[in-house]
Write a protein that holds these residues in place. Structure first.
Motif, PDB file in Angstrom:
ATOM      1  N   GLN A  21       0.823  -1.205   0.000  1.00  0.00           N
ATOM      2  CA  GLN A  21       0.000   0.000   0.000  1.00  0.00           C
ATOM      3  C   GLN A  21       0.858   1.256   0.000  1.00  0.00           C
ATOM      4  O   GLN A  21       0.534   2.248  -0.669  1.00  0.00           O
ATOM      5  N   ALA A  22       1.988   1.228   0.725  1.00  0.00           N
ATOM      6  CA  ALA A  22       2.879   2.389   0.755  1.00  0.00           C
ATOM      7  C   ALA A  22       3.479   2.648  -0.631  1.00  0.00           C
ATOM      8  O   ALA A  22       3.583   3.811  -1.062  1.00  0.00           O
ATOM      9  N   ILE A  23       3.876   1.594  -1.324  1.00  0.00           N
ATOM     10  CA  ILE A  23       4.428   1.740  -2.684  1.00  0.00           C
ATOM     11  C   ILE A  23       3.379   2.348  -3.617  1.00  0.00           C
ATOM     12  O   ILE A  23       3.670   3.270  -4.391  1.00  0.00           O
ATOM     13  N   LEU A  24       2.145   1.854  -3.526  1.00  0.00           N
ATOM     14  CA  LEU A  24       1.079   2.389  -4.381  1.00  0.00           C
ATOM     15  C   LEU A  24       0.788   3.851  -4.047  1.00  0.00           C
ATOM     16  O   LEU A  24       0.535   4.664  -4.938  1.00  0.00           O
ATOM     17  N   ASN A  25       0.836   4.196  -2.747  1.00  0.00           N
ATOM     18  CA  ASN A  25       0.594   5.585  -2.351  1.00  0.00           C
ATOM     19  C   ASN A  25       1.701   6.503  -2.865  1.00  0.00           C
ATOM     20  O   ASN A  25       1.436   7.634  -3.300  1.00  0.00           O
ATOM     21  N   ILE A  26       2.948   6.035  -2.801  1.00  0.00           N
ATOM     22  CA  ILE A  26       4.062   6.836  -3.329  1.00  0.00           C
ATOM     23  C   ILE A  26       3.903   7.023  -4.831  1.00  0.00           C
ATOM     24  O   ILE A  26       4.064   8.132  -5.358  1.00  0.00           O
ATOM     25  N   TRP A  27       3.564   5.947  -5.523  1.00  0.00           N
ATOM     26  CA  TRP A  27       3.386   6.026  -6.977  1.00  0.00           C
ATOM     27  C   TRP A  27       2.248   6.990  -7.343  1.00  0.00           C
ATOM     28  O   TRP A  27       2.357   7.794  -8.261  1.00  0.00           O
ATOM     29  N   ASN A  28       1.159   6.927  -6.558  1.00  0.00           N
ATOM     30  CA  ASN A  28      -0.007   7.769  -6.839  1.00  0.00           C
ATOM     31  C   ASN A  28       0.146   9.195  -6.315  1.00  0.00           C
ATOM     32  O   ASN A  28      -0.687  10.054  -6.616  1.00  0.00           O
ATOM     33  N   GLY A  29       1.177   9.431  -5.509  1.00  0.00           N
ATOM     34  CA  GLY A  29       1.344  10.756  -4.928  1.00  0.00           C
ATOM     35  C   GLY A  29       0.369  11.040  -3.805  1.00  0.00           C
ATOM     36  O   GLY A  29       0.002  12.195  -3.551  1.00  0.00           O
ATOM     37  N   THR A  30      -0.064   9.986  -3.078  1.00  0.00           N
ATOM     38  CA  THR A  30      -0.985  10.163  -1.957  1.00  0.00           C
ATOM     39  C   THR A  30      -0.251   9.894  -0.639  1.00  0.00           C
ATOM     40  O   THR A  30       0.910   9.500  -0.623  1.00  0.00           O
ATOM     41  N   SER A  31      -0.945  10.081   0.460  1.00  0.00           N
ATOM     42  CA  SER A  31      -0.322  10.070   1.787  1.00  0.00           C
ATOM     43  C   SER A  31       0.168   8.686   2.203  1.00  0.00           C
ATOM     44  O   SER A  31      -0.561   7.696   2.110  1.00  0.00           O
ATOM     45  N   VAL A  32       1.407   8.630   2.664  1.00  0.00           N
ATOM     46  CA  VAL A  32       1.946   7.401   3.255  1.00  0.00           C
ATOM     47  C   VAL A  32       1.638   7.370   4.752  1.00  0.00           C
ATOM     48  O   VAL A  32       1.407   6.317   5.336  1.00  0.00           O
ATOM     49  N   SER A  33       1.604   8.542   5.378  1.00  0.00           N
ATOM     50  CA  SER A  33       1.346   8.606   6.825  1.00  0.00           C
ATOM     51  C   SER A  33      -0.056   8.118   7.178  1.00  0.00           C
ATOM     52  O   SER A  33      -0.331   7.792   8.336  1.00  0.00           O
ATOM     53  N   SER A  34      -0.954   8.046   6.187  1.00  0.00           N
ATOM     54  CA  SER A  34      -2.297   7.516   6.463  1.00  0.00           C
ATOM     55  C   SER A  34      -2.233   6.063   6.932  1.00  0.00           C
ATOM     56  O   SER A  34      -3.146   5.574   7.601  1.00  0.00           O
ATOM     57  N   LEU A  35      -1.132   5.374   6.590  1.00  0.00           N
ATOM     58  CA  LEU A  35      -0.982   3.972   6.986  1.00  0.00           C
ATOM     59  C   LEU A  35      -0.656   3.819   8.463  1.00  0.00           C
ATOM     60  O   LEU A  35      -0.566   2.701   8.969  1.00  0.00           O
ATOM     61  N   PHE A  36      -0.428   4.941   9.169  1.00  0.00           N
ATOM     62  CA  PHE A  36      -0.193   4.872  10.609  1.00  0.00           C
ATOM     63  C   PHE A  36      -1.513   4.746  11.371  1.00  0.00           C
ATOM     64  O   PHE A  36      -1.505   4.467  12.567  1.00  0.00           O
ATOM     65  N   GLU A  37      -2.639   4.989  10.677  1.00  0.00           N
ATOM     66  CA  GLU A  37      -3.943   4.991  11.330  1.00  0.00           C
ATOM     67  C   GLU A  37      -4.595   3.613  11.257  1.00  0.00           C
ATOM     68  O   GLU A  37      -4.547   2.936  10.231  1.00  0.00           O
ATOM     69  N   ASP A  38      -5.241   3.252  12.350  1.00  0.00           N
ATOM     70  CA  ASP A  38      -5.872   1.937  12.447  1.00  0.00           C
ATOM     71  C   ASP A  38      -6.953   1.748  11.384  1.00  0.00           C
ATOM     72  O   ASP A  38      -7.056   0.690  10.765  1.00  0.00           O
ATOM     73  N   LYS A  39      -7.754   2.797  11.138  1.00  0.00           N
ATOM     74  CA  LYS A  39      -8.870   2.659  10.198  1.00  0.00           C
ATOM     75  C   LYS A  39      -8.387   2.454   8.761  1.00  0.00           C
ATOM     76  O   LYS A  39      -9.095   1.901   7.924  1.00  0.00           O
ATOM     77  N   THR A  40      -7.152   2.902   8.471  1.00  0.00           N
ATOM     78  CA  THR A  40      -6.585   2.699   7.140  1.00  0.00           C
ATOM     79  C   THR A  40      -5.887   1.355   7.038  1.00  0.00           C
ATOM     80  O   THR A  40      -5.953   0.666   6.012  1.00  0.00           O
ATOM     81  N   LEU A  41      -5.189   0.967   8.111  1.00  0.00           N
ATOM     82  CA  LEU A  41      -4.387  -0.259   8.081  1.00  0.00           C
ATOM     83  C   LEU A  41      -5.237  -1.515   8.239  1.00  0.00           C
ATOM     84  O   LEU A  41      -4.967  -2.540   7.605  1.00  0.00           O
ATOM     85  N   ARG A  42      -6.281  -1.428   9.051  1.00  0.00           N
ATOM     86  CA  ARG A  42      -7.085  -2.619   9.344  1.00  0.00           C
ATOM     87  C   ARG A  42      -7.640  -3.295   8.081  1.00  0.00           C
ATOM     88  O   ARG A  42      -7.557  -4.525   7.965  1.00  0.00           O
ATOM     89  N   PRO A  43      -8.188  -2.535   7.111  1.00  0.00           N
ATOM     90  CA  PRO A  43      -8.735  -3.209   5.921  1.00  0.00           C
ATOM     91  C   PRO A  43      -7.703  -4.011   5.132  1.00  0.00           C
ATOM     92  O   PRO A  43      -8.044  -5.054   4.566  1.00  0.00           O
TER      93      PRO A  43
END
Length: 339
Positions: free
Chosen positions: A308-330
């Motif tokens: 997910q972090a690689i895809l976020n970097i490629w898309n230019g979206t937030s990597v720090s969102s992966l620190f949140e439970d609601k983002t990581l849990r899915p």
């Protein structure tokens, strides 16, 4: 806005199972076949590393998956030479995905006439043409400042929190998070906050590297299920002794959550014979057959969060969102079925 270039993955030999797992997940997420770039990374008879990339990478967004774990020097050189090959092949951008950043423990001068090897490695990576770093649980946060390029440092604590909430679902009120030394308090506090547990510290006095002379528990661990949290387990001497000290101070049982299982020398045997009920590590370093066979060692995957972090970097979206439970849990829901 999504990039017009394609994300492409290439891997050295340090952790091919993790690289392949990331590629499989990217194929699933994107709905297109996302294999590893066809290349050979091999040795000449004298040990020199040779890299040849068989696919066109001109203008592509390249991600090199290569932890710099044991043998650290060989794996680091593989990473540098792969980066040079990609740069000379006109790749659009080169990101080094380094799940375990070797040399991170040499982040400052502790004595006169000693190096700061982590800074030297940072210079080498940048000089090889790498434009971005993606890693997990750096030993010291200030290492990010050694780079003049973006560094995304993921954390294992959200993954561990999901694991704890699954494994200890009926015992959450009995948990106590323990830092094995004063320097690791911030890391332990992060997990303690996520699972709403109290925090204790094992204060250790080290005579020389690799040996622990004395340990004192700060906090009341009586009848608690103690979770030791740290970033690296090397020879496991400190970890096993800390577990014994906690039991001696009245703890009910001891488990450990360690980001990087270096597991050098007698580590696996020590953990297997220790009083620890379980040691949980990630696959940032490829687990050996001995680790996988150990009855009280469990490995949790990092491929979901790195993908997910690689895809976020490629898309230019937030990597720090992966620190949140609601983002990581899915992205971990297939592993942790939680109510």
């Amino acid at each position: 806005m999504p990039s017009l270039t394609e994300p492409k993955l290439i891997a050295g030999n340090a952790n091919l199972p993790l690289a392949r797992s990331i590629a499989r997940r990217m194929s699933l997420y994107r709905g297109v076949d996302q294999g590893l770039v066809d290349a050979r990374v091999e040795r000449f008879n004298d040990g020199e590393i040779f890299v040849e990339v068989f696919e066109n990478v001109r203008g592509e967004d390249m991600f090199i998956i290569q932890p710099t774990s044991n043998p650290a020097n060989d794996n680091l050189m593989e990473l540098l030479i792969i980066a040079d090959a990609l740069r000379r092949s006109s790749a659009s951008r080169i990101t080094a995905v380094i799940p375990y950043f070797g040399y991170a423990r040499q982040d400052r001068r502790t004595k006169a006439r000693t190096p700061i090897s982590a800074k030297l490695v940072a210079n080498m990576l940048t000089g090889a043409g790498i434009e971005r770093i993606l890693t997990m649980d750096l030993h010291a946060a200030q290492i990010q400042g050694f780079f003049d390029i973006p560094v995304d440092n993921l954390y294992a604590s959200p993954i561990f929190a999901l694991d704890v909430q699954t494994q200890f679902k009926q015992q959450m009120s009995d948990l106590m998070v323990v830092s094995p030394d004063v320097g690791g308090v911030a890391r332990a506090r992060e997990l303690a906050k996520r699972i709403n547990a109290p925090l204790s510290i094992v204060d250790k006095r080290r005579e020389k590297p690799g040996e622990v002379a004395e340990m004192t528990v700060i906090g009341d661990v009586t009848d608690k299920i103690c979770l030791i949290v740290d970033d690296i387990c090397d020879t496991a001497g400190t970890l096993c002794k800390a577990a014994q000290v906690l039991l001696d101070n009245g703890a009910r049982e001891v488990h450990s959550y360690i980001s990087h299982g270096v597991m050098s020398g007698p580590a696996v045997e020590r953990v297997s014979n220790s009083v620890m009920k379980s040691l949980v590590i990630t696959d940032s370093i490829q687990p050996t057959p001995e680790i996988l066979a150990a009855p009280n060692i469990r490995v949790v995957p990092t491929a979901p969060i790195f993908t997910q972090a690689i895809l976020n970097i490629w898309n230019g979206t937030s990597v720090s969102s992966l620190f949140e439970d609601k983002t990581l849990r899915p992205i971990y829901e297939s592993l942790y079925h939680m109510d």
